[in-house]
Design a protein around this motif. Structure first.
Motif, PDB file in Angstrom:
ATOM      1  N   UNK A   1      -1.041 -10.046   8.055  1.00 61.72           N
ATOM      2  CA  UNK A   1      -0.124  -9.299   8.913  1.00 61.72           C
ATOM      3  C   UNK A   1       0.278  -7.977   8.267  1.00 61.72           C
ATOM      4  N   UNK A   2       0.040  -6.849   8.938  1.00 59.94           N
ATOM      5  CA  UNK A   2       0.510  -5.558   8.425  1.00 59.94           C
ATOM      6  C   UNK A   2       1.971  -5.312   8.851  1.00 59.94           C
ATOM      7  N   UNK A   3       2.778  -4.843   7.908  1.00 53.59           N
ATOM      8  CA  UNK A   3       4.177  -4.521   8.163  1.00 53.59           C
ATOM      9  C   UNK A   3       4.433  -3.080   7.743  1.00 53.59           C
ATOM     10  N   UNK A   4       5.080  -2.304   8.596  1.00 51.53           N
ATOM     11  CA  UNK A   4       5.411  -0.915   8.282  1.00 51.53           C
ATOM     12  C   UNK A   4       6.864  -0.658   8.632  1.00 51.53           C
ATOM     13  N   UNK A   5       7.454   0.323   7.933  1.00 45.89           N
ATOM     14  CA  UNK A   5       8.839   0.665   8.237  1.00 45.89           C
ATOM     15  C   UNK A   5       9.364   1.738   7.313  1.00 45.89           C
ATOM     16  N   UNK A   6      10.612   2.112   7.560  1.00 45.22           N
ATOM     17  CA  UNK A   6      11.277   3.115   6.752  1.00 45.22           C
ATOM     18  C   UNK A   6      12.768   2.818   6.694  1.00 45.22           C
ATOM     19  N   UNK A   7      13.375   3.253   5.590  1.00 45.94           N
ATOM     20  CA  UNK A   7      14.805   3.020   5.383  1.00 45.94           C
ATOM     21  C   UNK A   7      15.448   4.311   4.914  1.00 45.94           C
ATOM     22  N   UNK A   8      16.510   4.776   5.595  1.00 50.44           N
ATOM     23  CA  UNK A   8      17.169   6.025   5.170  1.00 50.44           C
ATOM     24  C   UNK A   8      18.061   5.800   3.957  1.00 50.44           C
ATOM     25  N   UNK A   9      18.430   6.912   3.314  1.00 50.90           N
ATOM     26  CA  UNK A   9      19.321   6.875   2.140  1.00 50.90           C
ATOM     27  C   UNK A   9      18.802   5.881   1.112  1.00 50.90           C
ATOM     28  N   UNK A  10      17.580   6.104   0.654  1.00 46.97           N
ATOM     29  CA  UNK A  10      16.886   5.098  -0.144  1.00 46.97           C
ATOM     30  C   UNK A  10      17.043   5.274  -1.647  1.00 46.97           C
ATOM     31  N   UNK A  11      17.669   6.355  -2.103  1.00 48.50           N
ATOM     32  CA  UNK A  11      17.764   6.559  -3.551  1.00 48.50           C
ATOM     33  C   UNK A  11      18.549   5.437  -4.222  1.00 48.50           C
ATOM     34  N   UNK A  12      19.674   5.036  -3.643  1.00 45.61           N
ATOM     35  CA  UNK A  12      20.447   3.930  -4.202  1.00 45.61           C
ATOM     36  C   UNK A  12      19.693   2.617  -4.149  1.00 45.61           C
ATOM     37  N   UNK A  13      18.913   2.403  -3.083  1.00 43.06           N
ATOM     38  CA  UNK A  13      18.130   1.180  -2.948  1.00 43.06           C
ATOM     39  C   UNK A  13      17.085   1.071  -4.055  1.00 43.06           C
TER      40      UNK A  13
ATOM     41  N   UNK B   1       0.816  -1.221   0.000  1.00 46.81           N
ATOM     42  CA  UNK B   1       0.000   0.000   0.000  1.00 46.81           C
ATOM     43  C   UNK B   1       0.846   1.266   0.000  1.00 46.81           C
ATOM     44  N   UNK B   2       2.116   1.149   0.344  1.00 42.90           N
ATOM     45  CA  UNK B   2       3.009   2.309   0.318  1.00 42.90           C
ATOM     46  C   UNK B   2       4.430   1.845   0.047  1.00 42.90           C
ATOM     47  N   UNK B   3       5.058   2.511  -0.945  1.00 38.74           N
ATOM     48  CA  UNK B   3       6.462   2.236  -1.241  1.00 38.74           C
ATOM     49  C   UNK B   3       6.996   3.435  -2.025  1.00 38.74           C
ATOM     50  N   UNK B   4       7.346   4.489  -1.284  1.00 39.26           N
ATOM     51  CA  UNK B   4       7.806   5.716  -1.934  1.00 39.26           C
ATOM     52  C   UNK B   4       8.903   6.373  -1.113  1.00 39.26           C
ATOM     53  N   UNK B   5       9.632   7.267  -1.794  1.00 40.26           N
ATOM     54  CA  UNK B   5      10.757   7.969  -1.185  1.00 40.26           C
ATOM     55  C   UNK B   5      10.344   9.415  -0.948  1.00 40.26           C
ATOM     56  N   UNK B   6      10.589   9.891   0.266  1.00 40.82           N
ATOM     57  CA  UNK B   6      10.223  11.259   0.628  1.00 40.82           C
ATOM     58  C   UNK B   6      11.305  12.237   0.184  1.00 40.82           C
ATOM     59  N   UNK B   7      11.068  13.519   0.477  1.00 37.94           N
ATOM     60  CA  UNK B   7      12.029  14.555   0.095  1.00 37.94           C
ATOM     61  C   UNK B   7      13.357  14.420   0.829  1.00 37.94           C
ATOM     62  N   UNK B   8      13.339  13.854   2.024  1.00 33.93           N
ATOM     63  CA  UNK B   8      14.597  13.680   2.776  1.00 33.93           C
ATOM     64  C   UNK B   8      15.277  12.347   2.467  1.00 33.93           C
ATOM     65  N   UNK B   9      14.919  11.739   1.335  1.00 31.37           N
ATOM     66  CA  UNK B   9      15.561  10.519   0.839  1.00 31.37           C
ATOM     67  C   UNK B   9      15.321   9.321   1.766  1.00 31.37           C
ATOM     68  N   UNK B  10      14.154   9.271   2.375  1.00 30.77           N
ATOM     69  CA  UNK B  10      13.771   8.152   3.238  1.00 30.77           C
ATOM     70  C   UNK B  10      12.664   7.360   2.560  1.00 30.77           C
ATOM     71  N   UNK B  11      12.844   6.039   2.555  1.00 34.33           N
ATOM     72  CA  UNK B  11      11.852   5.154   1.962  1.00 34.33           C
ATOM     73  C   UNK B  11      10.820   4.772   3.017  1.00 34.33           C
ATOM     74  N   UNK B  12       9.536   4.940   2.695  1.00 31.93           N
ATOM     75  CA  UNK B  12       8.440   4.527   3.571  1.00 31.93           C
ATOM     76  C   UNK B  12       7.731   3.351   2.892  1.00 31.93           C
ATOM     77  N   UNK B  13       7.605   2.246   3.639  1.00 30.78           N
ATOM     78  CA  UNK B  13       7.023   1.027   3.073  1.00 30.78           C
ATOM     79  C   UNK B  13       5.945   0.490   4.001  1.00 30.78           C
ATOM     80  N   UNK B  14       4.834   0.052   3.395  1.00 34.35           N
ATOM     81  CA  UNK B  14       3.746  -0.594   4.129  1.00 34.35           C
ATOM     82  C   UNK B  14       3.299  -1.811   3.328  1.00 34.35           C
ATOM     83  N   UNK B  15       3.475  -2.982   3.929  1.00 30.87           N
ATOM     84  CA  UNK B  15       3.106  -4.245   3.281  1.00 30.87           C
ATOM     85  C   UNK B  15       1.979  -4.897   4.078  1.00 30.87           C
ATOM     86  N   UNK B  16       1.215  -5.742   3.394  1.00 30.64           N
ATOM     87  CA  UNK B  16       0.275  -6.669   4.027  1.00 30.64           C
ATOM     88  C   UNK B  16       0.582  -8.061   3.506  1.00 30.64           C
TER      89      UNK B  16
END
Length: 244
Positions: free
Chosen positions: A164-176, A98-113
């Motif tokens: 199962x809902x899974x949420x999280x974020x990963x910094x420095x996501x542009x290379x990923x 439901x969510x897999x995008x990179x914010x302006x501060x280069x952080x990846x926000x992910x939400x899986x089910x």
């Protein structure tokens, strides 16, 4: 005169002179009167009582340990013959993003089910899924999101589907994100790993055993990581390990 000048001289015995035996010390006469040398008798010391007590204690300790090991082995053998335990089985049936995008501060926000199916194939064994579980989704060495499993009891020969809902974020996501796009272009699939650590209690009949930990590792191949897309799982395999 001559009679007067004569003196009688008597031998004088030396009283202070010590009496020396004819046979030297350390010698004794035999039956035939021949001197024979004697030697002092050496008496060996009796063994220490402390060492004997230590040996006895070690023997008792080893005997008790051996009896305990044999008793545990017999108990496990009886339980195995009576209950015929089988390992539970797990599979990943569905993945929604439901969510897999990179914010302006280069952080990846992910939400899986994630939909996981847990199967208990045992006739006489139940499984209590305890609190303190953890599930996480990984791309290579990067953790994308995480969550937990609910507490529940799984009865004999039961199949339970967990959403199962899974949420999280990963910094420095542009290379990923760039690596994911490159791999999609090359192979049309992206690897995704799910790691599950679940404390459980196993119930044999009416006997509820101590807590152990289920460790499940699932490797998936999905066709994309796009949000609000239908994710197709091209391959899925799960491995199960039991940890005390």
């Amino acid at each position: 005169m001559m009679a007067a000048d004569q003196q009688r001289i008597h031998p004088v015995h030396d009283v202070e002179a010590p009496h020396r035996p004819l046979v030297p010390e350390n010698y004794a006469k035999s039956d035939k009167g021949i001197p024979q040398r004697t030697f002092p008798v050496m008496h060996s010391k009796p063994p220490k009582r402390r060492r004997s007590c230590c040996c006895r204690f070690m023997c008792w300790t080893l005997s008790i340990l051996l009896i305990l090991i044999i008793a545990i082995a017999i108990t496990i053998g009886i339980l195995y013959l009576v209950f015929r335990p089988k390992l539970p089985k797990y599979s990943v049936d569905q993945l929604r993003i439901s969510q897999f995008n990179v914010s302006d501060n280069n952080t990846l926000y992910a939400t899986f089910n994630v939909a996981i199916t847990a199967r208990n194939p045992n006739k006489k064994i139940g499984i209590y899924y305890e609190g303190g579980s953890h599930i996480s989704a990984w791309y290579m060495d990067t953790k994308l999101c995480e969550g937990s499993l609910p507490k529940f009891y799984q009865g004999h020969r039961n199949t339970t589907v967990l959403d199962l809902p899974l949420t999280g974020q990963a910094p420095d996501a542009s290379g990923l994100v760039n690596r994911i796009q490159e791999q999609l272009q090359q192979t049309n699939n992206v690897p995704l790993n799910l790691k599950v650590n679940q404390p459980v209690r196993v119930k044999f009949g009416k006997l509820k055993l101590f807590k152990v930990k289920f460790r499940v590792r699932c490797r998936l191949e999905v066709d994309n990581f796009g949000a609000s897309n239908d994710i197709r799982i091209s391959s899925s395999s799960c491995k199960f390990k039991l940890r005390l």
